[in-house]
Design an enzyme around this catalytic site. Structure first.
Site, PDB file in Angstrom:
ATOM      1  N   GLU A 180      26.209 -62.185  28.286  1.00  0.00           N
ATOM      2  CA  GLU A 180      25.494 -62.806  29.405  1.00  0.00           C
ATOM      3  C   GLU A 180      24.208 -63.422  28.869  1.00  0.00           C
ATOM      4  O   GLU A 180      23.452 -62.749  28.185  1.00  0.00           O
ATOM      5  CB  GLU A 180      25.110 -61.753  30.449  1.00  0.00           C
ATOM      6  CG  GLU A 180      26.261 -60.983  31.044  1.00  0.00           C
ATOM      7  CD  GLU A 180      25.766 -59.679  31.670  1.00  0.00           C
ATOM      8  OE1 GLU A 180      24.887 -59.719  32.539  1.00  0.00           O
ATOM      9  OE2 GLU A 180      26.259 -58.613  31.260  1.00  0.00           O
TER      10      GLU A 180
ATOM     11  N   ARG B 162      31.411 -66.786  34.219  1.00  0.00           N
ATOM     12  CA  ARG B 162      30.697 -66.744  35.492  1.00  0.00           C
ATOM     13  C   ARG B 162      29.378 -67.494  35.332  1.00  0.00           C
ATOM     14  O   ARG B 162      28.637 -67.261  34.371  1.00  0.00           O
ATOM     15  CB  ARG B 162      30.438 -65.277  35.860  1.00  0.00           C
ATOM     16  CG  ARG B 162      29.699 -65.071  37.165  1.00  0.00           C
ATOM     17  CD  ARG B 162      29.449 -63.571  37.423  1.00  0.00           C
ATOM     18  NE  ARG B 162      28.624 -63.373  38.597  1.00  0.00           N
ATOM     19  CZ  ARG B 162      27.867 -62.288  38.808  1.00  0.00           C
ATOM     20  NH1 ARG B 162      27.871 -61.295  37.927  1.00  0.00           N
ATOM     21  NH2 ARG B 162      27.129 -62.179  39.889  1.00  0.00           N
TER      22      ARG B 162
ATOM     23  N   TYR C 210      25.902 -68.344  37.383  1.00  0.00           N
ATOM     24  CA  TYR C 210      25.183 -68.014  38.620  1.00  0.00           C
ATOM     25  C   TYR C 210      23.685 -68.064  38.473  1.00  0.00           C
ATOM     26  O   TYR C 210      23.131 -68.121  37.374  1.00  0.00           O
ATOM     27  CB  TYR C 210      25.648 -66.668  39.173  1.00  0.00           C
ATOM     28  CG  TYR C 210      25.405 -65.419  38.341  1.00  0.00           C
ATOM     29  CD1 TYR C 210      26.093 -65.193  37.161  1.00  0.00           C
ATOM     30  CD2 TYR C 210      24.506 -64.438  38.775  1.00  0.00           C
ATOM     31  CE1 TYR C 210      25.907 -64.021  36.432  1.00  0.00           C
ATOM     32  CE2 TYR C 210      24.322 -63.264  38.052  1.00  0.00           C
ATOM     33  CZ  TYR C 210      25.017 -63.069  36.883  1.00  0.00           C
ATOM     34  OH  TYR C 210      24.828 -61.918  36.163  1.00  0.00           O
TER      35      TYR C 210
ATOM     36  N   ASP D 229      20.556 -65.985  39.437  1.00  0.00           N
ATOM     37  CA  ASP D 229      20.085 -64.661  39.854  1.00  0.00           C
ATOM     38  C   ASP D 229      18.683 -64.817  40.447  1.00  0.00           C
ATOM     39  O   ASP D 229      18.138 -65.901  40.464  1.00  0.00           O
ATOM     40  CB  ASP D 229      20.059 -63.745  38.611  1.00  0.00           C
ATOM     41  CG  ASP D 229      20.340 -62.296  38.985  1.00  0.00           C
ATOM     42  OD1 ASP D 229      20.193 -61.956  40.173  1.00  0.00           O
ATOM     43  OD2 ASP D 229      20.694 -61.512  38.089  1.00  0.00           O
TER      44      ASP D 229
ATOM     45  N   GLU E 127      22.226 -68.198  34.782  1.00  0.00           N
ATOM     46  CA  GLU E 127      22.887 -67.279  33.857  1.00  0.00           C
ATOM     47  C   GLU E 127      24.348 -67.666  33.675  1.00  0.00           C
ATOM     48  O   GLU E 127      25.027 -68.054  34.623  1.00  0.00           O
ATOM     49  CB  GLU E 127      22.802 -65.837  34.391  1.00  0.00           C
ATOM     50  CG  GLU E 127      23.624 -64.859  33.558  1.00  0.00           C
ATOM     51  CD  GLU E 127      23.382 -63.378  33.883  1.00  0.00           C
ATOM     52  OE1 GLU E 127      22.321 -63.053  34.439  1.00  0.00           O
ATOM     53  OE2 GLU E 127      24.272 -62.579  33.585  1.00  0.00           O
TER      54      GLU E 127
ATOM     55  N   THR F 177      29.929 -64.987  29.730  1.00  0.00           N
ATOM     56  CA  THR F 177      31.176 -65.517  29.180  1.00  0.00           C
ATOM     57  C   THR F 177      32.362 -64.729  29.710  1.00  0.00           C
ATOM     58  O   THR F 177      32.231 -63.570  30.095  1.00  0.00           O
ATOM     59  CB  THR F 177      31.244 -65.435  27.648  1.00  0.00           C
ATOM     60  OG1 THR F 177      31.377 -64.045  27.275  1.00  0.00           O
ATOM     61  CG2 THR F 177      30.033 -66.051  26.989  1.00  0.00           C
TER      62      THR F 177
ATOM     63  N   TRP G 217      35.466 -60.350  38.294  1.00  0.00           N
ATOM     64  CA  TRP G 217      36.049 -59.954  37.007  1.00  0.00           C
ATOM     65  C   TRP G 217      37.395 -59.259  37.169  1.00  0.00           C
ATOM     66  O   TRP G 217      38.278 -59.389  36.310  1.00  0.00           O
ATOM     67  CB  TRP G 217      35.099 -59.045  36.213  1.00  0.00           C
ATOM     68  CG  TRP G 217      33.818 -59.735  35.867  1.00  0.00           C
ATOM     69  CD1 TRP G 217      32.570 -59.456  36.366  1.00  0.00           C
ATOM     70  CD2 TRP G 217      33.640 -60.839  34.968  1.00  0.00           C
ATOM     71  NE1 TRP G 217      31.644 -60.323  35.839  1.00  0.00           N
ATOM     72  CE2 TRP G 217      32.262 -61.169  34.977  1.00  0.00           C
ATOM     73  CE3 TRP G 217      34.494 -61.583  34.157  1.00  0.00           C
ATOM     74  CZ2 TRP G 217      31.738 -62.210  34.199  1.00  0.00           C
ATOM     75  CZ3 TRP G 217      33.970 -62.616  33.395  1.00  0.00           C
ATOM     76  CH2 TRP G 217      32.619 -62.919  33.416  1.00  0.00           C
TER      77      TRP G 217
HETATM   78  N1  LIG Z   1      36.178 -54.441  30.688  1.00  0.00           N
HETATM   79  C1  LIG Z   1      35.200 -55.106  30.102  1.00  0.00           C
HETATM   80  N2  LIG Z   1      34.643 -54.674  28.955  1.00  0.00           N
HETATM   81  C2  LIG Z   1      33.641 -55.349  28.369  1.00  0.00           C
HETATM   82  N3  LIG Z   1      33.121 -56.475  28.868  1.00  0.00           N
HETATM   83  C3  LIG Z   1      33.635 -56.940  30.005  1.00  0.00           C
HETATM   84  C4  LIG Z   1      34.699 -56.298  30.671  1.00  0.00           C
HETATM   85  N4  LIG Z   1      34.996 -57.004  31.785  1.00  0.00           N
HETATM   86  C5  LIG Z   1      34.159 -58.041  31.801  1.00  0.00           C
HETATM   87  N5  LIG Z   1      33.322 -58.022  30.748  1.00  0.00           N
HETATM   88  C6  LIG Z   1      32.215 -58.942  30.425  1.00  0.00           C
HETATM   89  O1  LIG Z   1      31.060 -58.413  31.051  1.00  0.00           O
HETATM   90  C7  LIG Z   1      30.198 -59.473  31.462  1.00  0.00           C
HETATM   91  C8  LIG Z   1      29.806 -59.246  32.902  1.00  0.00           C
HETATM   92  O2  LIG Z   1      28.858 -60.194  33.267  1.00  0.00           O
HETATM   93  P1  LIG Z   1      28.025 -60.103  34.625  1.00  0.00           P
HETATM   94  O3  LIG Z   1      26.895 -61.048  34.527  1.00  0.00           O
HETATM   95  O4  LIG Z   1      28.927 -60.245  35.787  1.00  0.00           O
HETATM   96  O5  LIG Z   1      27.433 -58.648  34.437  1.00  0.00           O
HETATM   97  P2  LIG Z   1      27.162 -57.414  35.335  1.00  0.00           P
HETATM   98  O6  LIG Z   1      26.429 -56.493  34.473  1.00  0.00           O
HETATM   99  O7  LIG Z   1      28.431 -56.913  35.930  1.00  0.00           O
HETATM  100  O8  LIG Z   1      26.313 -57.955  36.502  1.00  0.00           O
HETATM  101  P3  LIG Z   1      24.823 -58.483  36.655  1.00  0.00           P
HETATM  102  O9  LIG Z   1      24.459 -59.267  35.448  1.00  0.00           O
HETATM  103  O10 LIG Z   1      24.936 -59.302  37.887  1.00  0.00           O
HETATM  104  O11 LIG Z   1      23.996 -57.249  36.810  1.00  0.00           O
HETATM  105  C9  LIG Z   1      30.944 -60.755  31.188  1.00  0.00           C
HETATM  106  O12 LIG Z   1      30.472 -61.378  30.026  1.00  0.00           O
HETATM  107  C10 LIG Z   1      32.402 -60.296  31.010  1.00  0.00           C
HETATM  108  O13 LIG Z   1      33.155 -61.112  30.147  1.00  0.00           O
HETATM  109 MG   LIG Z   2      24.890 -60.759  34.379  1.00  0.00          MG
END
Ligand SMILES: Nc1ncnc2c1ncn2[C@@H]1O[C@H](COP(=O)(O)OP(=O)(O)OP(=O)(O)O)[C@@H](O)[C@H]1O
Ligand SMILES: [Mg+2]
Length: 442
Positions: free
Chosen positions: A11, A49, A51, A53, A59, A62, A409
């Site tokens: 991210e 994704r 977005y 924030d 952000e 990937t 996801w």
């Molecule tokens: N099972 C998994 N194991 C490791 N990485 C994963 C898995 N599933 C998804 N990802 C990766 O985790 C990341 C999630 O990104 P996201 O920004 O949605 O994070 P978040 O921590 O869930 O939320 P936020 O950033 O909104 O707090 C992406 O890069 C995605 O590819």
């Molecule tokens: Mg994030």
């Protein structure tokens, strides 16, 4: 469980500036997205994704990748997508009489000291106790900035190896990422919670240099594998990880003694050397799965050369590959010409991270041969080897048929119908998804 092929994602939050306030600039940036999706939180065609924030930092997260080079290609696609949006936003503003460039910075600290992150996500097994793993990993991650920091000029302390070192407040924590631990243990696996965990590393810098990015993630992959395999390391637990994190950022020699919890001292360079030596051996034993041997070999080669450069304090062998060394060399050139205190230095420090290919200082250095690349092109289609491919196909079919859908996801859903849950991030085929897509075409 050892994951030689491991799901990972990065991210990246970007700094933004322009003629208008960051909030208004971000609004212009996301205009085409809002026009198309009625939202500032969307999944792009390549399954990543995109977005906005809180705090107006765009952000990109990937898609799930399972190969180091693939991950870099997706990370670069994030830059490319945001750069396109910035170019469009500049034009939209100009059409309304608002003149001036829009800047997107892939760095981690803005001019008034706000910090934004670059988070790495690594899949690990449910059988791993994340706290235990974290404890073993912490000395590696705290010292990793020596090889992977992006460097910065601090207003008070001169050149720091890492941007995030001063911004992280805890070792391991399950609280929100806002408390900024090195490792966040919040239990959100984005997958089958009986089998998997997602380890969320918060401490890293965003990298402009592709070789540095590969070293940052690649060395972490190797260390994770070794810990999963139960290899024994000397006890490297530090007495005060967070103070050490700050101290290491201020010590380019890596030779400052750090207090070990169980008595005695060790240096940051020695900690990295221990992990590196183990990784060299591990590399000869590990099965050839996941990231290719050639790519891991390059990671090890650069890791070794970087540690030697730090030990000898002669950076010449890696100062086109390691972010903070590339930047330091550049800043020294300016300081020699203009003096240490010239305001131009802070400007160069910032514009190093400008993602615009024809304008950003890092990109300029690349063209001049002063920054090496890894020859990776931005990847605009979803990874074919992970769950992301299902999301990619679903999104493409929805776009083609004009079907309103919602995805995250782990879910794919045609609006108004039941969603399909995809709990295995390794899975690339699913009949239920085929059915959803077939349903759209009808
Ligand atoms: N099972 C998994 N194991 C490791 N990485 C994963 C898995 N599933 C998804 N990802 C990766 O985790 C990341 C999630 O990104 P996201 O920004 O949605 O994070 P978040 O921590 O869930 O939320 P936020 O950033 O909104 O707090 C992406 O890069 C995605 O590819
Ligand atoms: Mg994030």
């Amino acid at each position: 469980m050892i994951f030689h092929r491991r799901i990972m994602g990065v991210e990246t939050e970007y700094g933004i500036s322009g003629a208008l306030s960051p909030e208004d600039t971000a609004r212009y940036l996301f205009r085409p997205i809002v026009a198309k999706y009625s939202s500032t939180n969307v999944f792009a065609p390549n399954s990543s994704r995109l977005y906005l924030d809180v705090g107006s930092h765009p952000e990109i997260a990937t898609a799930e990748c399972d190969d180091l080079r693939q991950l870099l290609a997706h990370e670069k696609a994030g830059d490319a997508m945001l750069n396109d949006l910035a170019v469009q936003a500049e034009a939209a503003q100009a059409a309304e009489g608002i003149e001036g460039p829009i800047y997107l910075f892939k760095n981690n600290v803005d001019s008034v000291g706000n910090s934004y992150g670059c988070h790495e996500n690594y899949l690990i097994g449910r059988d791993m106790v994340l706290k235990t793993l974290g404890k073993q990993l912490l000395p590696f991650l705290v010292t990793r900035q020596l090889t992977s920091g992006a460097g910065m000029l601090s207003a008070t302390d001169g050149f720091l190896v890492s941007q995030r070192a001063d911004q992280v407040w805890e070792g391991i924590s399950s609280a929100t990422t806002r408390s900024r631990p090195v490792i966040n243990t919040r239990d959100e696996p984005h997958g089958d919670s009986k089998k998997y965990r997602r380890m969320h590393v918060i401490v890293g810098d965003s990298n402009m240099s592709e070789p540095t990015f590969l070293l940052k993630v690649g060395s972490t992959l190797l260390v994770l594998e070794m810990l999963e395999a139960g290899l024994t390391f000397p006890d490297l637990e530090l007495q005060n990880s967070i103070l050490d994190l700050r101290a290491i950022a201020r010590d380019r020699t890596g030779r400052l003694p750090l207090q070990l919890k169980n008595g005695g001292t060790i240096t940051a360079l020695e900690i990295q050397e221990i992990f590196y030596e183990h990784a060299l051996k591990w590399f000869t034993e590990r099965p050839d799965e996941g990231t290719s041997r050639a790519d891991l070999e390059r990671v090890l080669d650069l890791w070794g050369r970087t540690l030697t450069a730090i030990r000898t304090q002669d950076y010449a062998a890696v100062d086109t590959e390691i972010d903070w060394m590339i930047k330091l060399k550049l800043l020294r050139r300016y300081a020699d010409k203009l003096g240490e205190d010239h305001p131009k230095l802070a400007q160069v420090d910032l514009t190093y991270h400008d993602i615009r290919p024809d304008r950003g200082v890092f990109h300029l250095l690349t063209r001049k041969g002063l920054a090496a690349t890894a020859d990776v092109e931005p990847e605009m289609t979803a990874p074919a080897t992970t769950r992301a491919t299902l999301r990619g196909k679903f999104l493409a079919a929805a776009e083609e048929t004009g079907t309103p859908v919602t995805v995250d996801w782990t879910h794919l859903k045609i609006n108004g119908a039941e969603s399909v849950e995809l709990l295995d991030p390794f899975s690339t085929v699913d009949e239920r998804v085929d059915e959803l897509i077939a349903g759209m075409a009808r």
